[in-house]
Design a protein around this motif. Structure first.
Motif, PDB file in Angstrom:
ATOM      1  N   THR A 172       0.513  -4.171  13.057  1.00  0.00           N
ATOM      2  CA  THR A 172       1.432  -5.296  13.200  1.00  0.00           C
ATOM      3  C   THR A 172       0.598  -6.536  13.490  1.00  0.00           C
ATOM      4  OG1 THR A 172       3.201  -3.899  14.072  1.00  0.00           O
ATOM      5  CG2 THR A 172       3.388  -6.254  14.450  1.00  0.00           C
ATOM      6  N   ARG A 224       5.155 -15.059  11.925  1.00  0.00           N
ATOM      7  CA  ARG A 224       5.988 -13.925  12.314  1.00  0.00           C
ATOM      8  C   ARG A 224       5.139 -12.656  12.345  1.00  0.00           C
ATOM      9  NH1 ARG A 224       8.919 -17.391  13.607  1.00  0.00           N
ATOM     10  NH2 ARG A 224      11.008 -17.901  12.840  1.00  0.00           N
ATOM     11  N   ASP A 225       5.572 -11.701  13.143  1.00  0.00           N
ATOM     12  CA  ASP A 225       4.944 -10.379  13.141  1.00  0.00           C
ATOM     13  C   ASP A 225       5.360  -9.631  11.877  1.00  0.00           C
ATOM     14  OD1 ASP A 225       3.504 -10.453  15.512  1.00  0.00           O
ATOM     15  OD2 ASP A 225       5.229  -9.873  16.714  1.00  0.00           O
ATOM     16  N   HIS A 226       4.382  -9.035  11.191  1.00  0.00           N
ATOM     17  CA  HIS A 226       4.663  -8.223  10.008  1.00  0.00           C
ATOM     18  C   HIS A 226       3.826  -6.952  10.070  1.00  0.00           C
ATOM     19  CE1 HIS A 226       6.913 -11.384   7.845  1.00  0.00           C
ATOM     20  NE2 HIS A 226       6.043 -12.220   8.395  1.00  0.00           N
ATOM     21  N   GLN A 269      11.078  -6.103  16.700  1.00  0.00           N
ATOM     22  CA  GLN A 269      11.421  -6.835  15.493  1.00  0.00           C
ATOM     23  C   GLN A 269      11.600  -5.836  14.360  1.00  0.00           C
ATOM     24  OE1 GLN A 269       9.060 -10.298  14.885  1.00  0.00           O
ATOM     25  NE2 GLN A 269       9.805 -10.675  12.801  1.00  0.00           N
ATOM     26  N   ASP A 318       5.423  -5.048   5.473  1.00  0.00           N
ATOM     27  CA  ASP A 318       6.699  -4.573   6.011  1.00  0.00           C
ATOM     28  C   ASP A 318       7.234  -3.366   5.245  1.00  0.00           C
ATOM     29  OD1 ASP A 318       6.619  -6.587   7.895  1.00  0.00           O
ATOM     30  OD2 ASP A 318       7.784  -7.987   6.685  1.00  0.00           O
ATOM     31  N   LEU A 347      17.569  -9.244  12.859  1.00  0.00           N
ATOM     32  CA  LEU A 347      16.114  -9.177  12.934  1.00  0.00           C
ATOM     33  C   LEU A 347      15.583  -8.451  14.166  1.00  0.00           C
ATOM     34  CD1 LEU A 347      15.335 -12.843  11.827  1.00  0.00           C
ATOM     35  CD2 LEU A 347      15.203 -10.783  10.444  1.00  0.00           C
ATOM     36  N   ASN A 367      11.281  -5.251  11.035  1.00  0.00           N
ATOM     37  CA  ASN A 367      10.623  -5.846   9.873  1.00  0.00           C
ATOM     38  C   ASN A 367      10.248  -4.810   8.816  1.00  0.00           C
ATOM     39  OD1 ASN A 367       8.694  -4.632  11.429  1.00  0.00           O
ATOM     40  ND2 ASN A 367       7.511  -6.488  11.837  1.00  0.00           N
ATOM     41  N   THR A 368      11.043  -3.765   8.729  1.00  0.00           N
ATOM     42  CA  THR A 368      10.825  -2.761   7.684  1.00  0.00           C
ATOM     43  C   THR A 368      12.172  -2.164   7.294  1.00  0.00           C
ATOM     44  OG1 THR A 368       9.586  -0.758   7.122  1.00  0.00           O
ATOM     45  CG2 THR A 368      10.436  -0.909   9.351  1.00  0.00           C
ATOM     46  N   ASP A 375      13.602 -12.427   0.195  1.00  0.00           N
ATOM     47  CA  ASP A 375      14.372 -12.732   1.400  1.00  0.00           C
ATOM     48  C   ASP A 375      15.725 -13.318   0.998  1.00  0.00           C
ATOM     49  OD1 ASP A 375      14.017 -13.222   4.576  1.00  0.00           O
ATOM     50  OD2 ASP A 375      15.120 -14.903   3.685  1.00  0.00           O
TER      51      ASP A 375
END
Length: 796
Positions: A114, A102-104, A471, A170, A619, A473-474, A206
């Protein structure tokens, strides 16, 4: 003696410059293609072989039966890992849980990047055979640690030592750098993984993982294993077959799907990744076999050129062979001499082919998505190259060597040697074979591109124009969710904003547990489930067949569903709007039906999908750009809002249409490579045709002169010399067309959504081939036709 052979062979090459050029260039092009394809195949076959434990590593896969169809997935329930360790420990040396690529966001001070990363259990470093440049293989034992690839470490810390430095994942997970590993090879399933963090860190933070870490019905993780020493892969796979079924046999809701666990060896990850109805049907190995065949065929075309031109000039060199035999040369010596000439051509062609490969590799790598290079220092490469060259020289020179050396000197020197009416038959057969192969490649390439275009033009059920996705992610996205949306709309650059649990080009969650009126009790439903915000349909441009969209004005929509056409058809609902569907012990009302929204493979039928309003953090954020505003201006305004509310996250967005185009990447890559090889195959065939036309015109010089004196026009002479070649090409078309149809029809069966093979493809290939033939042979035939006949007959 050999030096003499070389000297004579060199003189012969210089004496016939045009034919030497055609031979060397044709062979060089054929060898270059064959070597390029060989390098590509080598890279494909050695995928993941950097790993020291290559033969002992496998992915754990799960097969579930839905309505008689067996689905195979890499997704496994989290508790399966402990089950394998505790009850099948003798089979495995390592069992490693992993989250998906996954992109983080990685943050260090003001630097934010990223990158793709994984969360894995500590044994991952040894299972993946990571080459640790800093730190050691125990770096993931600390639940707040992170391992960086060398590239990321360099980008974040420059030349400073990263060990012990604190970072954020993130913008919410503080971690300490405990190691740096060498970037994994490009020919690896893990090539995109730029960092690895502990699995426990993921589970602790998570909500989904926390909730389902003991749930056998929630397949959400990857599991990799390394077999214990001397354990057979097939036996280990068979032993764990019922490991999940044993755990859920008392749960009717799960056991009904007959879950089966199996191992997919690392050696089959890349080339055998395709499964249909529970059977490993293949995958990229098809392209490996296809290109291997193309490489051999193209090399064969080049060899045909050499054999054709050499045998065509046999009559001219017959006297030479006769004189050598008359003065005592043995047939063996003549064979060696002709093979020496052949090998000299091959050596020169091989040298030229290496130059061509070196020039072509940058473009080839870009098209093929590879990192190939000529292994100059690899002794095995040179052994293979030398063997390859000798083999090619022998194959290419065998016919002329044995044919020319078989002439009887008495007949040749008396002038009574005649080639015979059937002497040209082998050459004609080879020309037909040559153009048959070229036409098959042309037709195949056209159909590949037609299939890609057919799938690309498939209705997708939503509007991709001006649609971007990010995405989330933060935490900043969720802390300012409403304000972010309102301010984006106020800019005038945005038409609508929405959120979803899946990207526009994929479905991340499939679920069972659905019931509805009229449902067959034996039916085992499986639906794609996408959670959205009420504005999702407007943002995506849903096309409604019945009912309405979600709305914030209806509080009851928290228990509402929107179905796609495939779901309605699967459920056999005659009047779906207003129907009540039971799902996980709750009752939901269908408020709308939309046209199928293509979210998965463009070559497969659309899955039945259920859309519901969110009850969790989603997401993906979708933004519809205002078409009345320039894209760059709109993106600048959107970025300003993001900097205000989510300053800790880079503004990394993707246009949905570009993401959708990525689904055709493999087929387009194969199509482009096939097109390039086809073009070169035609070029090689045309070189041979040019040589044959040149020889024929030279052979019939006096005949042409006589015909012109008797009144033949240039057109008459052109028709005379062209007729044979056109006939041979027409025969090639008749042979190639049914073969090409059968091969491409079989290939298209791999796609459920596929184009049809139209007659115009064969007509276009035929007309194109004939046009090229006319152009090539006209160069020599017209030149011969306009020659002064006096010059041709002066010696008579």
């Amino acid at each position: 003696m050999f030096k003499s052979y070389l000297k004579i062979a060199g003189r012969q090459l210089l004496r016939s410059k045009l034919h030497s050029f055609i031979n060397i260039t044709g062979l060089a092009a054929g060898m270059a293609i064959a070597i390029l394809i060989g390098l590509w195949i080598w890279d494909e076959l050695f995928y993941d072989k950097y790993n020291k434990n290559y033969d002992r590593i496998a992915s754990v896969m799960e097969q579930i039966t839905f309505n008689g169809e067996v689905g195979t997935s890499y997704s496994c329930p989290i508790p399966l890992a402990d089950e394998l360790r505790n009850n099948y420990g003798s089979e495995f040396k390592r069992v490693v849980l992993s989250w998906w690529n996954r992109d983080h966001i990685l943050s260090f001070g003001n630097a934010k990047f990223t990158r793709i990363g994984k969360f894995m259990e500590p044994e991952a470093t040894r299972l993946l055979s990571l080459n640790m440049l800093k730190g050691d293989h125990d770096g993931l034992k600390d639940p707040s640690s992170i391992l960086l690839s060398a590239t990321v470490a360099k980008a974040v810390f420059g030349n400073a030592d990263p060990l012990g430095k604190m970072m954020l994942i993130d913008n919410r997970l503080p971690v300490k750098v405990t190691g740096v590993y060498e970037d994994l090879p490009h020919a690896s399933r893990f090539k995109d993984v730029m960092f690895i963090a502990p699995w426990q860190l993921f589970v602790n933070n998570d909500e989904l993982a926390k909730t389902h870490k003991n749930n056998w019905g929630f397949e959400m993780a990857e599991i990799f294993v390394q077999l214990a020493d001397k354990v057979d892969m097939d036996k280990a796979s068979a032993s764990i077959k019922n490991s999940k079924l044993e755990r859920v046999k008392n749960d009717a809701g799960l056991s009904v799907y007959k879950p089966r666990i199996l191992l997919q060896p690392m050696s089959r990850w890349h080339l055998f990744a395709e499964w249909k109805n529970g059977v490993n049907t293949g995958g990229s190995i098809l392209f490996v076999r296809l290109f291997a065949l193309i490489g051999l065929l193209v090399l064969l075309l080049a060899c045909i050129n050499f054999m054709n031109l050499s045998t065509a000039r046999a009559e001219k060199r017959a006297r030479e062979a006769g004189i050598r035999k008359a003065i005592g040369s043995m047939r063996k010596q003549l064979v060696i001499r002709f093979f020496t000439e052949s090998l000299l051509i091959v050596v020169l062609a091989f040298a030229l082919s290496l130059l061509l490969i070196q020039l072509a590799l940058p473009v080839f790598n870009q098209v093929a998505d590879k990192r190939l290079s000529i292994p100059w220092t690899n002794v095995y490469f040179w052994m293979a190259a030398i063997g390859f060259s000798v083999f090619t020289g022998i194959i290419a020179g065998s016919y002329p060597a044995f044919y020319l050396s078989s002439f009887q000197p008495v007949k040749v020197l008396k002038g009574t040697f005649k080639a015979g009416r059937y002497t040209s038959v082998p050459r004609r057969v080879l020309v037909v074979l040559q153009f048959s192969v070229s036409v098959i490649l042309v037709i195949g390439t056209i159909i590949v591109f037609q299939q890609i275009q057919y799938a690309r033009n498939r209705p997708v059920g939503y509007s991709r124009d001006g649609l971007i996705q990010l995405q989330m992610n933060t935490p900043g996205f969720y802390e300012h969710e409403a304000a972010l949306r309102n301010d984006l709309l106020k800019t005038g650059a945005v038409v609508e904003v929405a959120e979803s649990s899946s990207p526009a080009t994929g479905i991340w969650v499939f679920r069972g547990g659905f019931d509805w009126p009229g449902k067959d009790p034996s039916l085992q439903p499986d639906f794609g489930v996408v959670a959205v915000t009420p504005e999702y349909g407007k943002t995506m441009g849903w096309q409604f067949k019945a009912g309405r969209d979600f709305s914030r004005a209806f509080t009851t929509d928290s228990s509402a569903l929107v179905l796609n056409e495939a779901a309605v058809k699967f459920m056999k609902l005659k009047d779906p709007v207003g129907s009540t569907i039971k799902w996980d012990h709750g009752n939901y009302t269908v408020v709308g039906v939309i046209k199928d929204m293509l979210m998965e493979s463009p070559y497969e039928p659309v899955s039945q999908i259920v859309y519901s309003l969110k009850n969790e953090k989603l997401l993906f954020l979708f933004i519809k750009i205002n078409p009345a505003m320039g894209v760059n201006e709109a993106l600048d305004k959107v970025q300003e809002v993001f900097k205000k509310y989510v300053p800790a996250a880079p503004f990394d967005y993707k246009f949905v249409d570009e993401d959708f185009a990525g689904k055709f990447a493999v087929e387009e890559r194969i199509g482009k490579l096939a097109f390039s090889f086809t073009a070169l195959a035609i070029f090689i065939s045309c070189l041979g045709l040019l040589g044959m036309a040149s020889f024929l015109a030279e052979q019939r010089t006096k005949e042409i002169g006589i015909r012109k004196i008797l009144g033949a026009s240039v057109l008459n002479v052109w028709q005379l010399l062209s007729a044979d070649f056109v006939l041979l090409v027409c025969i090639s078309l008749l042979i190639a067309s049914p073969i090409a149809w059968y091969c491409m029809h079989t290939w298209l069966q791999n796609f459920q959504y596929r184009t049809t093979i139209s007659w115009w493809i064969f007509a276009a290939a035929g007309l194109g081939t004939l046009a090229i033939t006319f152009v090539v042979i006209s160069f020599q035939t017209i030149k011969a036709a306009i020659t002064n006949p006096v010059a041709a007959l002066r010696s008579e």
